[in-house]
Write a protein that holds these residues in place. Structure first.
Motif, PDB file in Angstrom:
ATOM      1  N   GLY A   1       7.600  10.380  -3.074  1.00 52.26           N
ATOM      2  CA  GLY A   1       7.883   8.981  -3.404  1.00 52.26           C
ATOM      3  C   GLY A   1       7.076   8.588  -4.623  1.00 52.26           C
ATOM      4  O   GLY A   1       5.852   8.529  -4.578  1.00 52.26           O
ATOM      5  N   THR A   2       7.758   8.329  -5.716  1.00 52.36           N
ATOM      6  CA  THR A   2       7.048   7.941  -6.938  1.00 52.36           C
ATOM      7  C   THR A   2       6.667   6.457  -6.863  1.00 52.36           C
ATOM      8  O   THR A   2       7.325   5.684  -6.164  1.00 52.36           O
ATOM      9  N   PRO A   3       5.603   6.052  -7.571  1.00 51.26           N
ATOM     10  CA  PRO A   3       5.145   4.660  -7.501  1.00 51.26           C
ATOM     11  C   PRO A   3       6.249   3.660  -7.868  1.00 51.26           C
ATOM     12  O   PRO A   3       7.048   3.912  -8.779  1.00 51.26           O
ATOM     13  N   CYS A   4       6.288   2.550  -7.150  1.00 47.66           N
ATOM     14  CA  CYS A   4       7.282   1.501  -7.427  1.00 47.66           C
ATOM     15  C   CYS A   4       7.032   0.924  -8.825  1.00 47.66           C
ATOM     16  O   CYS A   4       5.983   1.147  -9.437  1.00 47.66           O
ATOM     17  N   GLY A   5       8.001   0.175  -9.297  1.00 45.28           N
ATOM     18  CA  GLY A   5       7.895  -0.390 -10.653  1.00 45.28           C
ATOM     19  C   GLY A   5       6.650  -1.230 -10.853  1.00 45.28           C
ATOM     20  O   GLY A   5       5.961  -1.116 -11.868  1.00 45.28           O
ATOM     21  N   GLY A   6       6.359  -2.083  -9.862  1.00 47.48           N
ATOM     22  CA  GLY A   6       5.179  -2.933  -9.989  1.00 47.48           C
ATOM     23  C   GLY A   6       3.902  -2.119 -10.062  1.00 47.48           C
ATOM     24  O   GLY A   6       2.993  -2.425 -10.845  1.00 47.48           O
ATOM     25  N   CYS A   7       3.834  -1.063  -9.265  1.00 50.05           N
ATOM     26  CA  CYS A   7       2.616  -0.239  -9.265  1.00 50.05           C
ATOM     27  C   CYS A   7       2.501   0.611 -10.526  1.00 50.05           C
ATOM     28  O   CYS A   7       1.396   0.917 -10.962  1.00 50.05           O
ATOM     29  N   ARG A   8       3.635   0.971 -11.113  1.00 51.52           N
ATOM     30  CA  ARG A   8       3.559   1.673 -12.407  1.00 51.52           C
ATOM     31  C   ARG A   8       2.843   0.781 -13.420  1.00 51.52           C
ATOM     32  O   ARG A   8       1.988   1.234 -14.181  1.00 51.52           O
TER      33      ARG A   8
ATOM     34  N   TYR B   1       6.319  -1.856  10.053  1.00 46.64           N
ATOM     35  CA  TYR B   1       7.671  -2.372   9.780  1.00 46.64           C
ATOM     36  C   TYR B   1       8.529  -1.331   9.079  1.00 46.64           C
ATOM     37  O   TYR B   1       9.646  -1.044   9.508  1.00 46.64           O
ATOM     38  N   SER B   2       8.017  -0.727   8.035  1.00 45.46           N
ATOM     39  CA  SER B   2       8.803   0.296   7.321  1.00 45.46           C
ATOM     40  C   SER B   2       8.615   1.688   7.927  1.00 45.46           C
ATOM     41  O   SER B   2       9.460   2.560   7.743  1.00 45.46           O
ATOM     42  N   HIS B   3       7.491   1.900   8.587  1.00 46.11           N
ATOM     43  CA  HIS B   3       7.132   3.243   9.085  1.00 46.11           C
ATOM     44  C   HIS B   3       7.096   4.268   7.947  1.00 46.11           C
ATOM     45  O   HIS B   3       7.353   5.446   8.157  1.00 46.11           O
ATOM     46  N   TYR B   4       6.806   3.795   6.760  1.00 46.75           N
ATOM     47  CA  TYR B   4       6.730   4.673   5.588  1.00 46.75           C
ATOM     48  C   TYR B   4       5.291   4.636   5.085  1.00 46.75           C
ATOM     49  O   TYR B   4       4.838   3.657   4.486  1.00 46.75           O
ATOM     50  N   ARG B   5       4.559   5.707   5.369  1.00 47.17           N
ATOM     51  CA  ARG B   5       3.135   5.734   5.027  1.00 47.17           C
ATOM     52  C   ARG B   5       2.920   6.189   3.586  1.00 47.17           C
ATOM     53  O   ARG B   5       3.570   7.139   3.134  1.00 47.17           O
ATOM     54  N   VAL B   6       2.011   5.505   2.927  1.00 45.64           N
ATOM     55  CA  VAL B   6       1.661   5.865   1.553  1.00 45.64           C
ATOM     56  C   VAL B   6       0.138   5.845   1.415  1.00 45.64           C
ATOM     57  O   VAL B   6      -0.525   4.907   1.863  1.00 45.64           O
ATOM     58  N   GLY B   7      -0.393   6.901   0.823  1.00 47.85           N
ATOM     59  CA  GLY B   7      -1.815   6.953   0.514  1.00 47.85           C
ATOM     60  C   GLY B   7      -1.984   7.251  -0.966  1.00 47.85           C
ATOM     61  O   GLY B   7      -1.233   8.055  -1.534  1.00 47.85           O
TER      62      GLY B   7
ATOM     63  N   VAL C   1      -0.516  -1.578   3.246  1.00 50.36           N
ATOM     64  CA  VAL C   1      -0.897  -2.475   4.341  1.00 50.36           C
ATOM     65  C   VAL C   1       0.191  -3.521   4.459  1.00 50.36           C
ATOM     66  O   VAL C   1       0.302  -4.405   3.583  1.00 50.36           O
ATOM     67  N   GLU C   2       1.006  -3.408   5.494  1.00 48.42           N
ATOM     68  CA  GLU C   2       2.120  -4.343   5.655  1.00 48.42           C
ATOM     69  C   GLU C   2       1.683  -5.563   6.458  1.00 48.42           C
ATOM     70  O   GLU C   2       0.550  -5.637   6.947  1.00 48.42           O
ATOM     71  N   ASN C   3       2.602  -6.527   6.555  1.00 51.40           N
ATOM     72  CA  ASN C   3       2.287  -7.791   7.215  1.00 51.40           C
ATOM     73  C   ASN C   3       3.533  -8.303   7.915  1.00 51.40           C
ATOM     74  O   ASN C   3       4.644  -8.102   7.413  1.00 51.40           O
TER      75      ASN C   3
ATOM     76  N   SER D   1       1.203  -4.908   0.954  1.00 51.15           N
ATOM     77  CA  SER D   1       0.752  -4.393  -0.345  1.00 51.15           C
ATOM     78  C   SER D   1       0.867  -2.872  -0.393  1.00 51.15           C
ATOM     79  O   SER D   1       0.775  -2.189   0.627  1.00 51.15           O
ATOM     80  N   CYS D   2       1.060  -2.383  -1.591  1.00 49.95           N
ATOM     81  CA  CYS D   2       1.239  -0.947  -1.818  1.00 49.95           C
ATOM     82  C   CYS D   2      -0.111  -0.220  -1.828  1.00 49.95           C
ATOM     83  O   CYS D   2      -1.154  -0.816  -2.136  1.00 49.95           O
ATOM     84  N   ALA D   3      -0.049   1.074  -1.581  1.00 46.51           N
ATOM     85  CA  ALA D   3      -1.243   1.912  -1.585  1.00 46.51           C
ATOM     86  C   ALA D   3      -1.934   1.896  -2.953  1.00 46.51           C
ATOM     87  O   ALA D   3      -3.169   1.822  -3.046  1.00 46.51           O
ATOM     88  N   GLU D   4      -1.134   1.969  -4.005  1.00 43.33           N
ATOM     89  CA  GLU D   4      -1.710   2.011  -5.354  1.00 43.33           C
ATOM     90  C   GLU D   4      -2.437   0.703  -5.661  1.00 43.33           C
ATOM     91  O   GLU D   4      -3.503   0.698  -6.287  1.00 43.33           O
ATOM     92  N   ALA D   5      -1.847  -0.416  -5.217  1.00 45.77           N
ATOM     93  CA  ALA D   5      -2.470  -1.722  -5.469  1.00 45.77           C
ATOM     94  C   ALA D   5      -3.815  -1.798  -4.748  1.00 45.77           C
ATOM     95  O   ALA D   5      -4.802  -2.315  -5.303  1.00 45.77           O
TER      96      ALA D   5
HETATM   97  N1  THU Z   1       4.895   1.499  -1.011  1.00 46.86           N
HETATM   98  C1  THU Z   1       3.694   1.839  -1.571  1.00 46.86           C
HETATM   99  O1  THU Z   1       2.655   1.764  -0.927  1.00 46.86           O
HETATM  100  N2  THU Z   1       3.688   2.270  -2.856  1.00 46.86           N
HETATM  101  C2  THU Z   1       4.801   2.397  -3.635  1.00 46.86           C
HETATM  102  O2  THU Z   1       4.677   2.679  -4.827  1.00 46.86           O
HETATM  103  C3  THU Z   1       6.127   2.240  -3.040  1.00 46.86           C
HETATM  104  C4  THU Z   1       6.161   1.556  -1.718  1.00 46.86           C
HETATM  105  C5  THU Z   1       4.911   1.003   0.366  1.00 46.86           C
HETATM  106  C6  THU Z   1       5.196  -0.471   0.489  1.00 46.86           C
HETATM  107  C7  THU Z   1       5.752  -0.563   1.888  1.00 46.86           C
HETATM  108  O3  THU Z   1       4.655  -0.717   2.788  1.00 46.86           O
HETATM  109  C8  THU Z   1       6.400   0.783   2.123  1.00 46.86           C
HETATM  110  O4  THU Z   1       5.910   1.652   1.115  1.00 46.86           O
HETATM  111  C9  THU Z   1       7.919   0.752   2.035  1.00 46.86           C
HETATM  112  O5  THU Z   1       8.346   0.159   0.844  1.00 46.86           O
END
Ligand code: THU
Length: 139
Positions: A89-96, A27-33, A49-51, A58-62
């Motif tokens: 891309g720095t970790p989102c607020g929730g993942c921080r 959906y986002s085509h934005y890969r995070v590891g 892992v999107e849905n 869910s985010c990679a960090e989670a």
């Molecule tokens: N995403 C992460 O995996 N970690 C972050 O800290 C920021 C965002 C993912 C969630 C979603 O699958 C995609 O990046 C776009 O937001």
């Protein structure tokens, strides 16, 4: 040395890069590891892992944190996050906050863009004046 000059541990960077390529993000085509080095020396990874029901993604960090706890580990010593694009891309607020639960103030968090540029911050720089488990020790 200024922490911004600290380079990611190569093994951790390789693990986060491999996880980045396995991301499920149609959906986002934005890969995070993400890769976490634990106190015992283990390397534990996660990817986003999107849905089709978007908020359930869910985010990679989670993912990495869940795998870490399930493996019996609770202390993070270094973190590498690899993201698509040219800007780290720095970790989102929730993942921080999720990382803060298991990482001390001085733990380095390396944000690495797939094309190379990297930003390195300590946990305290990433989430200043943070709330953590120790606040609940003596209430
Ligand atoms: N995403 C992460 O995996 N970690 C972050 O800290 C920021 C965002 C993912 C969630 C979603 O699958 C995609 O990046 C776009 O937001």
């Amino acid at each position: 040395m200024d922490v911004t000059e600290a380079r990611p541990d190569p093994e951790l960077l390789a693990a986060a890069t491999a996880a980045h390529l396995r991301a499920y993000c149609p959906y986002s085509h934005y890969r995070v590891g993400a890769a976490i080095r634990t106190e015992s020396g283990a390397v534990i990874v996660g990817c986003n892992v999107e849905n089709a029901a978007y908020p359930l993604g869910s985010c990679a960090e989670a993912g990495a944190i869940a795998a870490m706890v399930a493996a019996g580990e609770r202390s993070i010593v270094e973190i590498v996050v690899v993201t698509d694009g040219d800007t780290p891309g720095t970790p989102c607020g929730g993942c921080r906050q999720r990382l803060r639960e298991f990482a001390g103030a001085g733990v380095l968090v390396h944000s690495v863009s797939a094309s190379g540029p990297t930003t390195t911050m300590t946990m305290a720089e990433l989430l200043p004046h943070s709330f953590g488990p120790e606040f609940l020790d003596d209430h």
